[in-house]
Design an enzyme around this catalytic site. Structure first.
Site, short mmCIF file in Angstrom:
data_model
loop_
_atom_site.label_atom_id
_atom_site.label_comp_id
_atom_site.label_asym_id
_atom_site.label_seq_id
_atom_site.Cartn_x
_atom_site.Cartn_y
_atom_site.Cartn_z
N GLN A 155 2.80 0.65 -6.77
CA GLN A 155 2.83 -0.38 -7.80
C GLN A 155 3.34 0.15 -9.13
OE1 GLN A 155 -1.81 -0.62 -8.26
NE2 GLN A 155 -0.90 -2.08 -9.66
N HIS B 17 -6.36 0.28 -9.42
CA HIS B 17 -7.41 0.09 -10.42
C HIS B 17 -7.17 0.87 -11.71
CE1 HIS B 17 -9.44 -1.01 -6.61
NE2 HIS B 17 -9.69 -2.07 -7.33
N ASP C 22 0.85 -1.19 0.00
CA ASP C 22 0.00 0.00 0.00
C ASP C 22 0.88 1.24 0.00
OD1 ASP C 22 -2.07 2.07 0.91
OD2 ASP C 22 -3.25 0.24 0.87
#
Length: 178
Positions: A33, A57, A13
């Site tokens: 990421q 996402h 995270d």
């Protein structure tokens, strides 16, 4: 029913506050990421058997992460991309596309199409990362809202053979895909 009741779970995270969820079996790594050095350090230290992408996402992040982490899975490993359905909604797909012309649903459909044509196309028409991915995929399963990829057995060596020249030409992990 709980899944992975005995697994070591490594969560990723960008928010340090998520460390409050750490336990003896759950470790939280703080990073992004879209940072290839960070992703490389995660798989180098933790050797995942299953990777579940339920992160930003954004299409560009999901594809970027898949292409960097799937090769690190051992033969028979699993990679899940969740929440793909958002990329098929007219009111969401442009907002969450990110810095790419392809949404992640189309990317997955392309991998699936190429896998259906393999092995002939792998040997003749595909190159680079796409060639590796298609050759390394045992299966692609589409379930509601997600895609599940299974890595073929015996493909870690193929990864090294096909990708190693690009790594050797690059100066760092950051540049090996350019």
């Amino acid at each position: 029913m709980w899944v992975f009741t005995k697994a070591k779970i490594v969560g990723v995270d960008i928010d340090p506050a998520t460390r409050r969820h750490e336990t003896d079996r759950i470790q939280i790594e703080i990073g992004s990421q879209d940072d290839p050095e960070f992703l490389h350090s995660i798989v180098s230290r933790h050797s995942p058997l299953v990777i579940i992408d339920d992160c930003s996402h954004r299409s560009d992040h999901m594809m970027f992460t898949f292409e960097r982490l799937f090769p690190a899975l051992p033969p028979g490993g699993w990679y899940v991309i969740e929440d793909v359905h958002f990329h098929l909604l007219d009111h969401e797909k442009d907002r969450i596309r990110g810095d790419t012309d392809t949404n992640v649903a189309d990317y997955i459909a392309g991998l699936t199409r190429d896998r259906l044509r393999a092995p002939a196309d792998v040997a003749q028409n595909l190159t680079g990362m796409r060639r590796y991915l298609i050759g390394a995929l045992e299966s692609v399963t589409v379930i509601p809202q997600a895609a599940v990829f299974r890595k073929a057995h015996g493909r870690r060596e193929d990864y090294l053979r096909h990708i190693k020249p690009a790594v050797d030409r690059s100066k760092t992990w950051l540049t090996m895909y350019h």
